[in-house]
Enzyme design. Sequence first.
Site, PDB file in Angstrom:
ATOM      1  CE  LYS A 205     -73.939 -31.879  -6.819  1.00  0.00           C
ATOM      2  NZ  LYS A 205     -72.512 -32.115  -7.073  1.00  0.00           N
TER       3      LYS A 205
ATOM      4  NE  ARG B  59     -65.230 -24.037  -5.889  1.00  0.00           N
ATOM      5  CZ  ARG B  59     -64.517 -24.842  -6.678  1.00  0.00           C
ATOM      6  NH1 ARG B  59     -63.647 -24.321  -7.535  1.00  0.00           N
ATOM      7  NH2 ARG B  59     -64.650 -26.146  -6.618  1.00  0.00           N
TER       8      ARG B  59
END
Length: 460
Positions: free
Chosen positions: A238, A312
Amino acid sequence: MSALLDRSAAPRHCVAIEATDARHLAAAKKRLDAAQRRWLEANGFDASPGTSILLADAQGKPARVLVGVDANDPLAALAALPMTLPEGTYQLAAEGVALDPVQAALGWALGAYQFTRYRKAKRAPATLAVDAATLAAAQPLAGATALVRDLVNTPTEDMGPKQLGEAIAQLGKAHKAKVRDWVGDELLKANFPTIHAVGRASHRAPRLVELSWGKQQHPRLVIVGKGVCFDTGGLDLKPSDGMRWMKKDMGGAAHAIALAQLVMQAKLPVQLTLLVPAVENAVGGNALRPGEVVVTRAGLSVEIDNTDAEGRLVLCDAMAYGAEQKPELMIDFATLTGAARVALGPDLPALFGNDDALADAALAAGRAVNDPLWRLPLWRPYRRMLDSYLADFANAGPSRHAGAITAALYLERFVPDGLPWLHLDTYAWNDGDRPGRPRGGEAMGLRALFVLLQQRYGKG
């Protein structure tokens, strides 16, 4: 001093708080003496929502509070007062705008919250005296919200996978629940490969924590929470602004833990399983790489398109394990996608569900307790966005469209047909200060789903 107090234990004299608005202000003024009315006029009090004024008696002691409210938002009605009124004990007056007593008391308690792990409290909050029934209803909700806030606000150095597991162990001890976990390479031996893959690069071992509570004859409820204690993005790193607040990426776990606490406090007649995959998505020589294929617990192969779509991955193994227990209902919470925030903003958690009646009931519960949710569709044609040329599917894809939906569709593949399931993609955070909503960690959707569970299972 507690922000809420049983009225039977309150001092004989409590300062009355009268809720009012522009329509009721004239009647409120008639209950004041001449000096108080002059004070009201001198300060320009017009009963706008969120405004308040403290009135004194002839001896200069606090005598009455007028607070401007929006009757459609009772949770916010008193939320600014605990930290603005002088210390002391107050009670809601019978006159004025009628407020839901539980919502008003809860708003007061939420407004009194302060995170004090690293610095002293600014001041003690004022206290609201309420009847025993109101206290019994509001106090657990306030405590659960404070738990979410405390867990999310704590920096990762003090809230890593181990500490998150310890918080669950403490909860289990308090309610005589069974707690166990799988740590590090134990995850591989027990067939939780995606949890291990995401967390293996950190110096803090990944883990799956399970809490079990309730009687076997009751319907089984599985609650799963994403516990990514810090998310660098992995090798798909990120940027700094995207990484700054990633201590909050365990907000889903915080919600799941708090909901489990509410279920056990209320002694709902369920057989509860709480599952929290707790990891740190770090960068290292053994970090999960883009392009790898991981075979999940469910036997489905997943191509890693993006290591920053890690939530996820840790959820899918936990959900597959939860589904093996053949529950009557499964709920998961996750700070899963920025796409949900782009679609709905910071205050509205995105709700997904595979049962329309169940999802409608959750939405209605949220409206009833001022804890709104917004349903997004499980639009199955979008499964193609997660197509893989060499695995069953990928964890992400090249399209930036419908990111919250494709994430939910990924999770849905691990929910067996016929198992009712709800997924909340929540922000778990307030970007700024508002009455009852201090900057930092926040419970969003927690009260809504607890009310849903109360309605579904009764109170035992």
